[in-house]
Structure formats: structure tokens, C-alpha cells
Design a protein around this motif. Sequence first.
Motif, PDB file in Angstrom:
ATOM      1  N   THR A 195      -5.308   3.209   5.782  1.00  0.00           N
ATOM      2  CA  THR A 195      -5.051   2.878   7.179  1.00  0.00           C
ATOM      3  C   THR A 195      -6.222   2.067   7.742  1.00  0.00           C
ATOM      4  O   THR A 195      -7.381   2.360   7.445  1.00  0.00           O
ATOM      5  CB  THR A 195      -4.862   4.153   8.009  1.00  0.00           C
ATOM      6  OG1 THR A 195      -3.728   4.874   7.505  1.00  0.00           O
ATOM      7  CG2 THR A 195      -4.633   3.827   9.474  1.00  0.00           C
ATOM      8  N   ASP A 236      -9.864   3.379   6.499  1.00  0.00           N
ATOM      9  CA  ASP A 236      -9.950   4.649   5.781  1.00  0.00           C
ATOM     10  C   ASP A 236      -9.164   4.474   4.492  1.00  0.00           C
ATOM     11  O   ASP A 236      -7.927   4.481   4.505  1.00  0.00           O
ATOM     12  CB  ASP A 236      -9.375   5.779   6.638  1.00  0.00           C
ATOM     13  CG  ASP A 236      -9.529   7.141   5.992  1.00  0.00           C
ATOM     14  OD1 ASP A 236      -9.530   7.221   4.742  1.00  0.00           O
ATOM     15  OD2 ASP A 236      -9.639   8.135   6.725  1.00  0.00           O
ATOM     16  N   LYS A 243      -6.630   7.195   3.471  1.00  0.00           N
ATOM     17  CA  LYS A 243      -5.379   7.200   4.234  1.00  0.00           C
ATOM     18  C   LYS A 243      -4.680   5.850   4.185  1.00  0.00           C
ATOM     19  O   LYS A 243      -3.599   5.702   4.754  1.00  0.00           O
ATOM     20  CB  LYS A 243      -5.657   7.578   5.683  1.00  0.00           C
ATOM     21  CG  LYS A 243      -6.186   8.991   5.865  1.00  0.00           C
ATOM     22  CD  LYS A 243      -6.383   9.312   7.338  1.00  0.00           C
ATOM     23  CE  LYS A 243      -6.865  10.740   7.523  1.00  0.00           C
ATOM     24  NZ  LYS A 243      -7.072  11.075   8.955  1.00  0.00           N
TER      25      LYS A 243
END
Length: 126
Positions: free
Chosen positions: A77, A72, A75
Motif C-alpha cells: 500500500t 508499506d 501491505k
Amino acid sequence: VQLQASGGGLVQAGGSLTLSCAPSGRTFSRGTMAWFRQAPGKDREFVAARRSSGGHTTYADSVKGRFAISRDSAKNTVYLQMNSLKPEDAAIYFCAARDGHVILSAMSLPSQYHYWGQGTLVTVSS
């Protein structure tokens, strides 16, 4: 740069877990990120890797079709979705990262990664 891995825990065989890895201090938006694991008494082994740009992925044969690595970007992440877990999947899972791409044939090599997280424990009960 720190890689914060989380999401480990105890799950029954056949269950699912999602691990997360959030780098701090760098985005690795043009890098490569990976997951490795190490079971007690065993060497660290490759699980999955993904290039941030282009999204090329590769998996260990033992997890193909059951695990999925994704990212992502908003994010910053990386995730490892683990399904149909088996007792032999139990291990400490580490995320790893490096700037720049790794050639596909080398993405499974720990030596290709410059940054490592502290690990998160996955326990699978039979």
C-alpha cells in the motif's frame, strides 16, 4: 491490475488526511507509484511520486513540506499523508503506478504511468 484509492473526506483547513492506494494483482515492488489530483475545471496535476526500490521521492512545489508519500511493502500500500491542508488542496486524488523506475525528472508526468485508480475526493473547508 486495479488501484484502490481511499481515505478522502471533508476536513477543515489546517487539518490532515491520509490517503491510501492498494494495488491488486501486482506489487509494483520495483515500480514507481504516484499521486495526482484534479480540481473542478482544472487539469490533472502531479502531487507526489515514489520509487518502490530505493525510496526516491519527488513532490510538487505546492505540497512540499506538507505532504509525504510512503509505502508499506508488507501491505502493498502507498500512502499520502497530507498535513496543513488548504482549500486549494481540494480535488479528486488519483493514485497511479507503473512497473519499473521512472527517471526523477519524469516522475511528475502522467504519461509515465500505466495504471490509474478511480480517485478519492478531498474537500477542504475554509
